[in-house]
Design an enzyme around this catalytic site. Structure first.
Site, PDB file in Angstrom:
ATOM      1  N   ASP A   1       4.657  -5.349   0.624  1.00 54.25           N
ATOM      2  CA  ASP A   1       4.370  -6.468  -0.282  1.00 54.25           C
ATOM      3  C   ASP A   1       5.086  -7.724   0.204  1.00 54.25           C
ATOM      4  O   ASP A   1       5.631  -7.754   1.302  1.00 54.25           O
ATOM      5  CB  ASP A   1       4.757  -6.110  -1.717  1.00 54.25           C
ATOM      6  CG  ASP A   1       6.217  -5.696  -1.841  1.00 54.25           C
ATOM      7  OD1 ASP A   1       7.038  -6.129  -0.998  1.00 54.25           O
ATOM      8  OD2 ASP A   1       6.549  -4.945  -2.771  1.00 54.25           O
TER       9      ASP A   1
ATOM     10  N   HIS B   1      -0.112   1.031   4.294  1.00 58.35           N
ATOM     11  CA  HIS B   1      -0.131   0.192   3.085  1.00 58.35           C
ATOM     12  C   HIS B   1       0.758  -1.017   3.341  1.00 58.35           C
ATOM     13  O   HIS B   1       1.957  -1.012   3.048  1.00 58.35           O
ATOM     14  CB  HIS B   1       0.374   1.023   1.899  1.00 58.35           C
ATOM     15  CG  HIS B   1       0.334   0.299   0.589  1.00 58.35           C
ATOM     16  ND1 HIS B   1      -0.727   0.386  -0.274  1.00 58.35           N
ATOM     17  CD2 HIS B   1       1.238  -0.520  -0.015  1.00 58.35           C
ATOM     18  CE1 HIS B   1      -0.485  -0.336  -1.352  1.00 58.35           C
ATOM     19  NE2 HIS B   1       0.710  -0.906  -1.215  1.00 58.35           N
TER      20      HIS B   1
ATOM     21  N   ASP C   1      -3.479   9.479   5.531  1.00 54.42           N
ATOM     22  CA  ASP C   1      -3.664   8.190   6.206  1.00 54.42           C
ATOM     23  C   ASP C   1      -4.622   7.293   5.432  1.00 54.42           C
ATOM     24  O   ASP C   1      -5.638   6.827   5.959  1.00 54.42           O
ATOM     25  CB  ASP C   1      -4.152   8.389   7.650  1.00 54.42           C
ATOM     26  CG  ASP C   1      -4.013   7.107   8.495  1.00 54.42           C
ATOM     27  OD1 ASP C   1      -3.340   6.165   8.024  1.00 54.42           O
ATOM     28  OD2 ASP C   1      -4.575   7.068   9.604  1.00 54.42           O
TER      29      ASP C   1
ATOM     30  N   GLU D   1       3.134   3.623   3.021  1.00 55.38           N
ATOM     31  CA  GLU D   1       3.855   2.344   3.072  1.00 55.38           C
ATOM     32  C   GLU D   1       5.155   2.478   3.854  1.00 55.38           C
ATOM     33  O   GLU D   1       5.949   3.380   3.601  1.00 55.38           O
ATOM     34  CB  GLU D   1       4.168   1.838   1.660  1.00 55.38           C
ATOM     35  CG  GLU D   1       4.818   0.463   1.659  1.00 55.38           C
ATOM     36  CD  GLU D   1       4.987  -0.122   0.268  1.00 55.38           C
ATOM     37  OE1 GLU D   1       5.297  -1.321   0.166  1.00 55.38           O
ATOM     38  OE2 GLU D   1       4.802   0.615  -0.726  1.00 55.38           O
TER      39      GLU D   1
END
Length: 500
Positions: free
Chosen positions: A91, A417, A469, A478
């Protein structure tokens, strides 16, 4: 994008056979391999990863070219400069608590194993430490009596899928102070600054002294104004990285680092007053007890300081709780041999435990120390063997035959991610990609990420060694800075021991 073969492949890897093995009631397909991974290549890539996590104005020698400047107004909401630092994972939020832990672990790796890092690798490792330390120093000194502990609105950020260069979500600023204390994040920040001062002392003595002075002040603040930061910080910054273990572990951890960095006996007196607490079987950004005990064991074993034997015994208790075959083990292992602690980002616990095993083994070897887990004798070789098995698992010696470090080996995760990696770079696609456009155009796309985030270690497989995956599976796909930070020291040790 299809996986590409690279020089990071195990050069000595020879697939001898695939066999169906029965292990604890499970059936596993395993591949036998000769030789060892290219630890030096994995080390260089594990450090390069941090360049892909950078926030702020990027330097001319930035090697990760799919990233550009971002967060250049961070801190303006509080009229301070909070640019720089690292995004914690996939993020675009800067969380001070895990960033400080990342800095501490990177620094510890440089301090213990910098002598095994060759040339540019050591320079890059120090640069990775300094990028974080610069930010933490600003966060600790921008406003007297205030420690800034986060930038960005986590909820707003998680409702969008945007490149950091495009982000237009609120860049709220969060802090702790005497009236809104946060001993956990403050003591961890003090640990990070003290550890970084050690890691950078030889390269830049003046900067090292500045870091240590700030570490002293922040540690004093943590002790004087006690409380959990998640109880006082507004928004959801504290909720995402709440210190579930409380803050006593950080007070111990911070004191241990300042004891090493300053050699001031007052820190020894203070950590002794905290006492030896309960046993633990994991080490993470939240719970620092195992790490503090191993760190203090250095002084007990290497320097012969018997006053710290209680912490050394608790470090051994931690090891007995994670060693396979130990009568007091409380740790699960997957059929393929991976240490398994949690369904969320399990490899963070694998890398942190492996670092402690490798480092305690170093202290044992220097002092010719051994101990027992009841009937199980334990030597430095025992600990190194387990740490190496875990590192090798990450690098491809697992039932999937997959490296869980992106860009290492012939087969690695393709759909991690990670916002920046999953979308075209600004150089390739200069137009703004909006909040929801990112979801529809990229997050939900089934193909491989357009950018290979070299060195990123993902959350890892589940308790059955399965790894889907999938980009939406943040628990397993992530990467995080603290997972990589702990791995750097392990890889440096093995790179120095097993030259390719």
């Amino acid at each position: 994008m299809s996986p590409s073969s690279s020089s990071s492949s195990w050069r000595a890897l020879v697939l001898v056979a695939a066999a169906v093995l029965s292990f604890s009631g499970h059936v596993v397909v395993a591949a036998a391999a000769a030789g060892h991974p290219d630890y030096a290549d994995a080390l260089a890539k594990s450090i390069l990863f941090f360049q892909g996590q950078r926030s702020g104005r990027l330097p001319p020698d930035q090697a990760v070219k799919w990233r550009s400047n971002s967060g250049l107004s961070d801190g303006s909401a509080a009229n301070v400069d909070l640019t720089g630092g690292y995004y914690d994972g996939g993020d675009n939020v800067k969380f001070g608590f895990p960033m400080a832990f990342t800095t501490t672990m990177l620094s510890w790796g440089v301090v213990e194993y910098g002598g095994r890092m060759r040339g540019r690798v050591l320079r890059d490792a120090r640069d990775a430490v300094r990028w974080a330390a610069d930010y933490l120093l600003r966060a600790a000194t921008a406003t007297p009596g205030v420690l800034y502990v986060g930038v960005g609105d986590p909820d707003a950020d998680h409702r969008c899928w945007e490149r950091p260069e495009d982000m237009d979500t609120p860049r709220a600023v969060y802090s702790v102070s005497a009236s809104s204390p946060g001993s956990d994040v403050a003591a961890e920040t003090a640990a990070a600054l003290a550890a970084a001062s050690l890691a950078l002392r030889a390269a830049d003595p003046g900067y090292s002294r500045r870091l240590l002075a700030a570490a002293r002040d922040v540690m004093a603040f943590a002790v004087r104004h006690q409380g959990k930061y998640s109880d006082h910080v507004g928004g959801d910054v504290g909720a995402y990285y709440a210190s579930y273990s409380g803050y006593q572990d950080e007070l111990l951890w911070g004191s241990a680092w300042l004891l090493w960095a300053t050699r001031n006996a007052s820190y020894l007196d203070y950590l002794a007053s905290l006492g030896a607490n309960d046993g633990v079987d994991m080490f993470s950004w939240d719970n620092k007890l195992a790490g503090a005990r191993v760190l203090l064991s250095r002084r007990a074993l290497v320097n012969g300081d018997r006053r710290l034997d209680a912490f050394r015994r608790l470090a051994e208790d931690f090891i007995c709780r994670i060693l396979p075959g130990s009568p007091s083990s409380t740790t699960q292992y997957t059929p393929g041999g991976m240490m398994y602690k949690s369904g969320h980002a399990n490899l963070q616990y694998v890398t942190s435990a492996s670092f402690l095993l490798t480092t305690f083994a170093k202290y044992m070897a220097v002092s010719n120390h051994t101990f027992s887990c009841q009937s199980l004798p334990v030597t430095a070789k025992t600990l190194r063997a387990l740490a190496r098995k875990q590192v090798d698992y990450i690098l491809g010696a697992n039932p999937q035959g997959m490296s869980y470090m992106v860009g290492y080996g012939a087969r690695f995760p393709q759909r991690i991610h990670h916002r920046g990696a999953s979308m075209p770079s600004v150089a390739a696609y200069p137009a703004h990609i909006g909040c929801q456009e990112g979801f529809s155009g990229y997050f939900n796309a089934g193909g491989a990420n357009p950018n290979v985030h070299t060195g990123a270690v993902v959350g890892g497989p589940d308790q059955h060694d399965a790894f889907p995956d999938e980009r939406g599976d943040y628990d397993r796909s992530e990467p995080t800075t603290y997972t990589n930070a702990a791995l750097v020291g392990c890889l440096a040790y093995f790179a120095g021991s097993y030259r390719s």
